[in-house]
Design a protein around this motif. Structure first.
Motif, mmCIF file in Angstrom:
data_model
loop_
_atom_site.group_PDB
_atom_site.id
_atom_site.type_symbol
_atom_site.label_atom_id
_atom_site.label_comp_id
_atom_site.label_asym_id
_atom_site.label_seq_id
_atom_site.Cartn_x
_atom_site.Cartn_y
_atom_site.Cartn_z
ATOM 1 N N GLU A 257 0.849 -1.259 -0.003
ATOM 2 C CA GLU A 257 0.016 0.134 0.054
ATOM 3 C C GLU A 257 0.932 1.432 0.124
ATOM 4 O OE1 GLU A 257 -3.440 2.154 2.767
ATOM 5 O OE2 GLU A 257 -2.657 -0.046 3.240
ATOM 6 N N GLU A 258 1.823 1.517 0.784
ATOM 7 C CA GLU A 258 3.004 2.392 0.958
ATOM 8 C C GLU A 258 3.339 2.683 -0.670
ATOM 9 O OE1 GLU A 258 2.582 0.578 4.623
ATOM 10 O OE2 GLU A 258 3.344 -0.434 2.572
ATOM 11 N N TYR A 259 3.864 1.567 -1.380
ATOM 12 C CA TYR A 259 4.117 2.074 -2.659
ATOM 13 C C TYR A 259 3.159 2.678 -3.595
ATOM 14 C CZ TYR A 259 8.312 0.792 -5.709
ATOM 15 O OH TYR A 259 9.411 0.832 -6.411
ATOM 16 N N ASP A 260 1.887 2.210 -3.513
ATOM 17 C CA ASP A 260 0.995 2.693 -4.364
ATOM 18 C C ASP A 260 0.567 3.749 -4.066
ATOM 19 O OD1 ASP A 260 0.946 0.527 -6.210
ATOM 20 O OD2 ASP A 260 -0.489 -0.560 -4.767
ATOM 21 N N ASN A 261 0.564 4.257 -2.704
ATOM 22 C CA ASN A 261 0.267 5.791 -2.247
ATOM 23 C C ASN A 261 1.347 6.540 -2.619
ATOM 24 O OD1 ASN A 261 -1.954 4.802 -0.791
ATOM 25 N ND2 ASN A 261 -0.910 4.743 1.344
ATOM 26 N N ALA A 262 2.687 6.255 -2.826
ATOM 27 C CA ALA A 262 3.799 7.092 -3.238
ATOM 28 C C ALA A 262 3.577 7.138 -4.761
ATOM 29 C CB ALA A 262 5.262 6.351 -3.025
ATOM 30 N N LEU A 263 3.197 6.298 -5.453
ATOM 31 C CA LEU A 263 2.917 6.536 -6.976
ATOM 32 C C LEU A 263 1.650 7.597 -7.169
ATOM 33 C CD1 LEU A 263 3.126 2.710 -8.325
ATOM 34 C CD2 LEU A 263 4.677 4.462 -8.564
ATOM 35 N N GLY A 264 0.964 7.502 -6.261
ATOM 36 C CA GLY A 264 -0.479 8.169 -6.756
ATOM 37 C C GLY A 264 -0.103 9.869 -6.568
ATOM 38 N N LYS A 265 1.087 10.081 -5.820
ATOM 39 C CA LYS A 265 1.472 11.472 -5.732
ATOM 40 C C LYS A 265 2.033 12.397 -7.199
ATOM 41 C CE LYS A 265 3.104 10.828 -1.114
ATOM 42 N NZ LYS A 265 4.451 11.094 -0.397
ATOM 43 N N ALA A 266 2.260 11.232 -8.084
ATOM 44 C CA ALA A 266 2.579 11.807 -9.355
ATOM 45 C C ALA A 266 1.444 11.767 -10.331
ATOM 46 C CB ALA A 266 3.692 10.757 -10.137
ATOM 47 N N LYS A 267 1.649 12.808 -11.238
ATOM 48 C CA LYS A 267 0.774 13.100 -12.316
ATOM 49 C C LYS A 267 0.300 11.579 -13.274
ATOM 50 C CE LYS A 267 1.538 17.955 -13.510
ATOM 51 N NZ LYS A 267 1.954 18.915 -14.641
ATOM 52 N N LYS A 268 -0.721 11.538 -13.463
ATOM 53 C CA LYS A 268 -1.104 10.636 -14.349
ATOM 54 C C LYS A 268 -0.629 10.510 -15.918
ATOM 55 C CE LYS A 268 -5.251 8.997 -12.065
ATOM 56 N NZ LYS A 268 -6.881 8.684 -12.225
ATOM 57 N N GLN A 269 -0.496 9.459 -16.462
ATOM 58 C CA GLN A 269 0.063 9.448 -17.926
ATOM 59 C C GLN A 269 -0.557 10.478 -18.843
ATOM 60 O OE1 GLN A 269 2.820 8.161 -18.803
ATOM 61 N NE2 GLN A 269 2.734 7.320 -20.750
ATOM 62 N N GLY A 270 -0.035 11.467 -19.369
ATOM 63 C CA GLY A 270 -1.023 12.247 -20.370
ATOM 64 C C GLY A 270 -1.249 13.532 -19.816
ATOM 65 N N GLU A 271 -1.254 13.839 -18.443
ATOM 66 C CA GLU A 271 -1.617 15.140 -18.009
ATOM 67 C C GLU A 271 -0.859 16.174 -18.358
ATOM 68 O OE1 GLU A 271 -2.524 14.673 -13.714
ATOM 69 O OE2 GLU A 271 -4.241 13.467 -13.935
ATOM 70 N N GLY A 272 -1.156 17.093 -18.982
ATOM 71 C CA GLY A 272 -0.339 18.343 -19.203
ATOM 72 C C GLY A 272 0.684 18.124 -20.285
ATOM 73 N N VAL A 273 0.516 17.178 -21.123
ATOM 74 C CA VAL A 273 1.614 16.752 -22.163
ATOM 75 C C VAL A 273 1.527 17.803 -23.115
ATOM 76 C CG1 VAL A 273 2.424 15.289 -23.746
ATOM 77 C CG2 VAL A 273 1.619 14.412 -21.701
ATOM 78 N N TRP A 274 0.420 18.514 -23.646
ATOM 79 C CA TRP A 274 0.658 19.295 -24.774
ATOM 80 C C TRP A 274 1.034 20.486 -24.476
ATOM 81 C CZ3 TRP A 274 1.047 17.102 -28.865
ATOM 82 C CH2 TRP A 274 0.271 16.079 -29.257
ATOM 83 N N ARG A 275 0.847 20.875 -23.105
ATOM 84 C CA ARG A 275 1.457 22.181 -22.784
ATOM 85 C C ARG A 275 3.096 21.876 -22.560
ATOM 86 N NH1 ARG A 275 0.457 26.862 -19.917
ATOM 87 N NH2 ARG A 275 -1.755 26.116 -19.929
ATOM 88 N N GLU A 276 3.545 20.745 -21.969
ATOM 89 C CA GLU A 276 4.895 20.478 -21.769
ATOM 90 C C GLU A 276 5.695 20.178 -23.231
ATOM 91 O OE1 GLU A 276 7.586 17.159 -19.730
ATOM 92 O OE2 GLU A 276 5.465 17.214 -19.322
ATOM 93 N N LEU A 277 5.060 20.054 -24.248
ATOM 94 C CA LEU A 277 5.366 19.504 -25.594
ATOM 95 C C LEU A 277 5.509 21.015 -26.408
ATOM 96 C CD1 LEU A 277 4.174 16.119 -26.686
ATOM 97 C CD2 LEU A 277 6.697 16.716 -26.485
ATOM 98 N N LEU A 278 4.499 21.648 -26.416
ATOM 99 C CA LEU A 278 4.243 22.838 -27.431
ATOM 100 C C LEU A 278 3.946 24.069 -26.957
ATOM 101 C CD1 LEU A 278 1.991 20.973 -29.851
ATOM 102 C CD2 LEU A 278 4.308 21.184 -29.999
ATOM 103 N N ILE A 279 3.447 24.235 -25.707
ATOM 104 C CA ILE A 279 3.128 25.587 -25.378
ATOM 105 C C ILE A 279 4.330 26.321 -24.307
ATOM 106 C CG2 ILE A 279 1.587 27.015 -23.750
ATOM 107 C CD1 ILE A 279 -0.747 25.007 -24.470
#
Length: 528
Positions: A257-279
């Motif tokens: 459970e501790e590992y999955d909780n830590a993973l939950g702190k990060a952005k999900k795959q694909g969130e904010g990608v176009w801003r990071e790529l182009l904007i």
């Protein structure tokens, strides 16, 4: 730009290529056959469909080029979908869409319906082109990644050769039926891909971003030939590059459970990608985009699709007048293109990406100039109507002796062969390697958009440009563009051979080597 080596990781230890990795990669890259077959079969089918449906020059260009342009939509859609629903489902959708497009084309009673089928198939091609290299790169260990990702280009070339052979074999059937059968056979690769998806695993890197670390670790063990230590280190590298590794205890089992909780702190795959790529891209992201988009621009601006789609037309104007002869010469081109890709597959992880790319660019430049010179010597000039060019009396005499046709066929074969040892495979290997995991799928989708936009432009304009500046001028134009690419590759492209996907991300960020990885995850302890 040269990438310095980091400390050895598990992915860099010499080991055998696992059968599981090879099987999964082959299934994934079958999707590339969809594009290759369409390119190859349409070059032959166009001779008959234009006759049966009475297509004019513009309609022929639209039929050929529309698939490439609409595949831009498929590539863009596939990037976001693969981040949302996974790589496997995206491949299944690609197969279904292309199957529908091939079926519509085979039953087309008129030009509008044929064009509709091309547009549907084009969306499927865009899906396939985006997902195959991404999946292969994410599943493969670094030591063999170049060879496995290059299978994308192998299957594109296999599809082209298959399309040529089918066109040649069905040439003797009535024109009302042969082109329909040619296009309808394209449904078979789609069925094979759909069946293969059922036995493929999901990308372990995508699974990590979805908080499914236990599933990811199980797949990494399989793709590491059962080596738990290597699988744990590969998982640690994935976690580190996403920013998870510092926030978890690497000695704990990744299902806690501790590992999955830590993973939950990060952005999900694909969130904010176009801003990071182009904007608002970072300097590192701008460097990645410059290299990736520049490479895909030059790959298609060299005119390879013109040579492949319109080779029967080119050979016809060089003195090969029978349909059987044109298709036979075209099969020879396809065989050269397919054969030489295996040289690249072997050398990518031995010689490296950059040397092969520069060698390919130099060879393609010389071949294109040779093709242009051959047309000048044959004194081919522009004519009116649907016929691309005409040959004067002296040129007809040369063609009759076989000299003019022989030089042109040889130069075209050299052109596609040299393209296959560098331009073709390196473009897909490189872009699947350099982007960070969180933006990889959509970044590769952006590269597919660029690739198909230039490809479609070449396919849509080749006949018209050849009328305007002669075929010789057209090939000289392509050769001049490739000459510029040599300088671009020498100055901007880094060598990526043998580096993990995570190390490459660090390099573009300005850190030449990866920091010390955390201790590998320990295998889960069995409980009595």
């Amino acid at each position: 730009m040269e990438l310095e080596s980091s400390k050895p990781s598990a992915e860099q230890k010499p080991a055998k290529i696992g059968k599981y990795v090879m099987l999964c990669t082959i299934i994934a890259t079958v999707s590339s056959t969809l594009l290759g077959y369409d390119i190859g079969v349409m070059s032959g089918a166009l001779l008959f469909v234009s006759q049966d449906l009475d297509l004019n020059l513009v309609q022929q260009e639209i039929v050929v080029g529309s698939l490439n342009l609409i595949s831009i939509v498929g590539g863009a859609m596939a990037g976001r979908l693969s981040d949302w629903k996974g790589r496997r489902l995206t491949m299944a959708i690609a197969a279904a869409i292309f199957f529908a497009g091939a079926a519509i084309m085979a039953g087309s009673p008129s030009f509008p319906v044929l064009l509709l089928g091309r547009l549907v198939a084009g969306i499927g091609v865009g899906f396939a082109l985006m997902i195959a290299p991404v999946y292969s790169a994410e599943l493969s260990p670094a030591r063999i990644r170049g060879s496995l990702v290059s299978l994308t280009e192998v299957f594109i070339n296999f599809g082209i050769l298959l399309g040529y052979v089918v066109s040649f074999a069905l040439e003797g059937l009535p024109a009302t039926y042969n082109w329909r059968l040619m296009l309808g056979i394209g449904m078979l690769p789609a069925l094979l891909l759909a069946a293969g998806v059922l036995v493929m695993p999901e990308s372990p890197r995508w699974l990590v971003t979805q908080r499914r670390t236990s599933d990811a670790r199980a797949i990494l063990i399989k793709t590491s030939n059962g080596d738990i230590s290597e699988a744990n280190i590969r998982l640690s590298e994935i976690l580190q590059t996403i920013g998870f590794a510092d926030s978890v205890d690497p000695t704990k089992d990744p299902t806690t459970e501790e590992y999955d909780n830590a993973l939950g702190k990060a952005k999900k795959q694909g969130e904010g990608v176009w801003r990071e790529l182009l904007i608002s891209p970072s300097p590192a992201m701008r460097r990645m985009l410059l290299c990736a988009l520049g490479l895909h621009f030059f790959q298609q601006a060299c005119g390879i699709d013109a040579a492949v789609y319109y080779s029967p037309v080119v050979f016809g104007e060089a003195g090969v007048h029978s349909k059987l002869g044109k298709l036979g010469a075209t099969v020879g081109v396809g065989f050269c293109k397919f054969s030489f890709i295996f040289i690249a597959t072997f050398l990518l992880d031995h010689v490296g990406r950059k040397p092969l790319l520069i060698t390919s660019a130099v060879g393609v430049t010389l071949s294109l100039f040779t093709v242009g010179t051959a047309f000048i010597l044959l004194k081919i000039n522009t004519t009116e109507g649907d016929t691309l060019v005409s040959v004067n009396t002296a040129a007809r005499h040369a063609a009759a002796s076989g000299v003019g046709a022989g030089v042109t066929i040889f130069a075209i074969c050299a052109y596609v062969a040299l393209f296959s040892i560098g331009f073709g495979p390196v473009a897909w290997v490189f872009v699947s390697e350099i982007f960070p995991l969180r933006v990889r799928a959509q970044a590769v989708g952006l590269c597919v958009v660029t690739n198909r936009l230039i490809s479609g432009t070449v396919a849509l304009t080749f006949l018209s440009i050849s009328q305007a500046i002669t075929p010789a001028g057209t090939f000289f134009l392509y050769g001049s563009i490739v000459f510029v690419s040599i300088i671009f590759f020498a100055v901007f492209m880094p060598e990526t051979k043998g580096k993990t996907l995570e190390e490459l991300a660090l390099f573009f960020e300005g850190r030449r080597s990866a920091p010390q990885l955390p201790p590998p995850l320990s295998p889960p302890q069995k409980t009595s």
